[in-house]
Design a protein around this motif. Sequence first.
Motif, PDB file in Angstrom:
ATOM      1  N   LYS A  33       0.826  -1.203   0.000  1.00 57.12           N
ATOM      2  CA  LYS A  33       0.000   0.000   0.000  1.00 57.12           C
ATOM      3  C   LYS A  33       0.869   1.267   0.000  1.00 57.12           C
ATOM      4  CE  LYS A  33      -3.926   2.232   2.149  1.00 57.12           C
ATOM      5  NZ  LYS A  33      -5.035   2.165   3.095  1.00 57.12           N
ATOM      6  N   SER A  34       2.077   1.149   0.544  1.00 60.28           N
ATOM      7  CA  SER A  34       3.003   2.284   0.537  1.00 60.28           C
ATOM      8  C   SER A  34       3.293   2.778  -0.879  1.00 60.28           C
ATOM      9  CB  SER A  34       4.329   1.906   1.209  1.00 60.28           C
ATOM     10  OG  SER A  34       4.201   1.927   2.611  1.00 60.28           O
ATOM     11  N   LEU A  36       1.200   3.350  -3.083  1.00 58.46           N
ATOM     12  CA  LEU A  36       0.040   4.025  -3.674  1.00 58.46           C
ATOM     13  C   LEU A  36       0.345   5.439  -4.174  1.00 58.46           C
ATOM     14  CD1 LEU A  36      -2.892   4.093  -4.426  1.00 58.46           C
ATOM     15  CD2 LEU A  36      -3.494   4.501  -2.035  1.00 58.46           C
ATOM     16  N   LEU A  37       0.955   6.285  -3.326  1.00 63.60           N
ATOM     17  CA  LEU A  37       1.192   7.667  -3.766  1.00 63.60           C
ATOM     18  C   LEU A  37       2.122   7.720  -4.982  1.00 63.60           C
ATOM     19  CD1 LEU A  37       0.004   8.166  -0.791  1.00 63.60           C
ATOM     20  CD2 LEU A  37       1.165  10.352  -0.955  1.00 63.60           C
ATOM     21  N   PRO A  38       3.272   7.025  -4.931  1.00 60.00           N
ATOM     22  CA  PRO A  38       4.130   7.064  -6.127  1.00 60.00           C
ATOM     23  C   PRO A  38       3.452   6.517  -7.382  1.00 60.00           C
ATOM     24  CG  PRO A  38       5.218   5.876  -4.313  1.00 60.00           C
ATOM     25  CD  PRO A  38       3.908   6.352  -3.792  1.00 60.00           C
ATOM     26  N   VAL A  72      -7.265   8.541  -0.707  1.00 65.47           N
ATOM     27  CA  VAL A  72      -5.938   9.141  -0.819  1.00 65.47           C
ATOM     28  C   VAL A  72      -5.925  10.199  -1.929  1.00 65.47           C
ATOM     29  CG1 VAL A  72      -3.593   8.635  -1.650  1.00 65.47           C
ATOM     30  CG2 VAL A  72      -4.555   7.344   0.257  1.00 65.47           C
TER      31      VAL A  72
END
Lengths: 182, 450
Positions: A33-34, A36-38, A72
């Motif tokens: 899930k980490s 996700l932003l990238p 997000v």
Amino acid sequence: MLSVKQNEPLEFTEEMLGKFAEIVTRYPEGRQKSALLPILHEVQANYGWLSVPAMDRVAAYLQLEAIEVYEVATFYTMYFLQPQGKYALEVCRTGPCCLVGAERIMKHIEERLGVKEGEVTSDGLFSWRGVECLAACGYGPVLQIGPEYTFYENLTEAGVDKLIDELKEKASANGQSPIANG
Amino acid sequence: MARKLLLTHIDVPGIHTFEVYRQKGGYRAVEKALKTLTPEEVVEEVKKSGLRGRGGAGFPTGMKWSFLAKPEGVPRYLVCNADESEPGTFKDRYLMTHIPHALIEGMIVSSYALGANTSYIYVRGEMMPQIRILERAIAEAKNAGLLGKNILGTGYDLEVYVQPGGGAYICGEETALLESLEGKRGNPRIKPPFPAVSGLYNCPTVVNNVESIAATVPIINDGGEEYAKIGIERSTGTKLISAGGNLNKPGVYEIELGLPVEEFIYSDAYCGGIANGKRLKAVVAGGSSVPILPANLILKTLKGEPRLMTYESLADGGFQSGTMLGSGGFIAYDEDQCIVRNTWNFTRFYHHESCGQCSPCREGTGWMEKVLHKIEHGHGSFSDIDLLVDVAKKIEGNTICPLGDAAAWPVASAIRHFRDEFEWHVTNGQEAQARNYGLAHYADPLEPVI
Ligand SMILES: Cc1cc2nc3c(=O)[nH]c(=O)nc-3n(C[C@H](O)[C@H](O)[C@H](O)COP(=O)(O)O)c2cc1C
Ligand code: SF4
Ligand code: FES
């Protein structure tokens, strides 16, 4: 507001998937899930914005619930939930930049492009908005343009005109229709 | 000549590359730490240096490191806070752009001290060019055997990754940052537990600012005691100051802590005075969150002593007449600037950036923004000014994270020191649209009034 309108391809390209796979390796097992932003940045860099179908495919890729992606995407200001101009101009509107003329620059951009903040020009080339402090307060006024976040400092009205002209020329030289425009 | 520790080689062409950085003595601290010191000894040097966190809070770095829990079999993490979004602050971006290896070297030394084998640099997403620069620097260091498995043959393994944020000031708050790094919304966590016990992925974690981490390099090279010789009292070492606003020479300066504020503003070695021959009206000394001071109070304390660039001197007088060093975002306002408009702008910023978890912050910032908008546009009343003070007081101390305080202080301090300007906006609503209040009695050194 989220938009289900889709104007990008139905599948991520091999190249995008390769990049996603590399990003996932940066985190421990089970913590994908980490990524996700990238990954959302990658998707936006390719498509110009984040449509619901595109976010759904990110959710499927990372084995997340779709809502985890939407919540997000709606929290962070960099993600566009609607199509933007091919060149989305983002001007810093925070205090220190206003001391050196940021409000004047925004007004000039509005007049020059003939569209209000958040709107897209009819040729699909430009949109603009004010954003918060970009950590360049000593070099204000400043603006940035994604997806590479090219940075322009010490802006003047004449400098903005020149930039807009250059971008127009670049777009017509490329001859392609702006992908970001819905 | 003032000593430089972080920006020593800033003017050397190619210093952003591994080769030139190495030629100039780069990565000596990694060799020294990994080959001759135990992790505990590195922590000890940092403690001796007196280094205080450069992200804003000024918490002693060595002490923070010694709080890190070390349960068996659980990974520990170092996370570098490169979210730099506090209005007025742009030093981390500068350092990462021009000397990226200083941060990477600091990451290796600090990770070694903490026993971390994976570390992240969380960079605000808008700094895409800096993210590329750091990724390149990491690749170069890895290529030279300074990252990866068995670094310099010492058996120590470390991977460093760069993580982009998504555009949110709140993600500079360390627990919001960790949430964001886990792929979630940036809502600050309720503390305790503190990250030192349960941080990233529920593992013990240290979060440090870019500049704090880079400062470990000269500390290891020269020893903590040498570092502590620079500065005054509990303000040791050098500090990067981001100078912006109406200055002749805005930019990033490395100062020795203890430099008089007056010298920093007016000396040609630093900001070179106020731009366009104008006079100084006010200063925000440590980023938008710290109290604004009128020119007379930033140059001298209420006791009449010269104000120094130290944690202690800037705070002298408490919130009545002092401020804070904060992140070192130094914003100078000339005589033509409107304090009411600036306060409204900052409050709009905090309202926009509130994560919305706590009602005093979510509602209070919005309320203050509306009232300030009213006053700035000539529709305010005297009771609005008192209302602002009241709302600010009710936010302060009543929220999960310090963003609430950060939103309240600028408003409270602007009214405390510039109340007459707010009142003038109320009584001269029309005129306030056409001209600014000006310098009034806020004196710069040319015209002292007290
Ligand atoms: C709203 C808010 C924003 C913050 N932004 C930053 C930031 O951009 N960079 C930073 O290093 N610290 C920031 N901080 C402070 C961090 O929470 C944390 O104290 C700091 O990263 C610790 O590092 P240091 O001890 O090396 O200073 C912020 C705090 C708050 C409450
Ligand atoms: S104080 Fe504001 S930003 Fe901090 S947790 Fe509460 S609502 Fe969010
Ligand atoms: S206020 Fe514009 S970059 Fe900081």
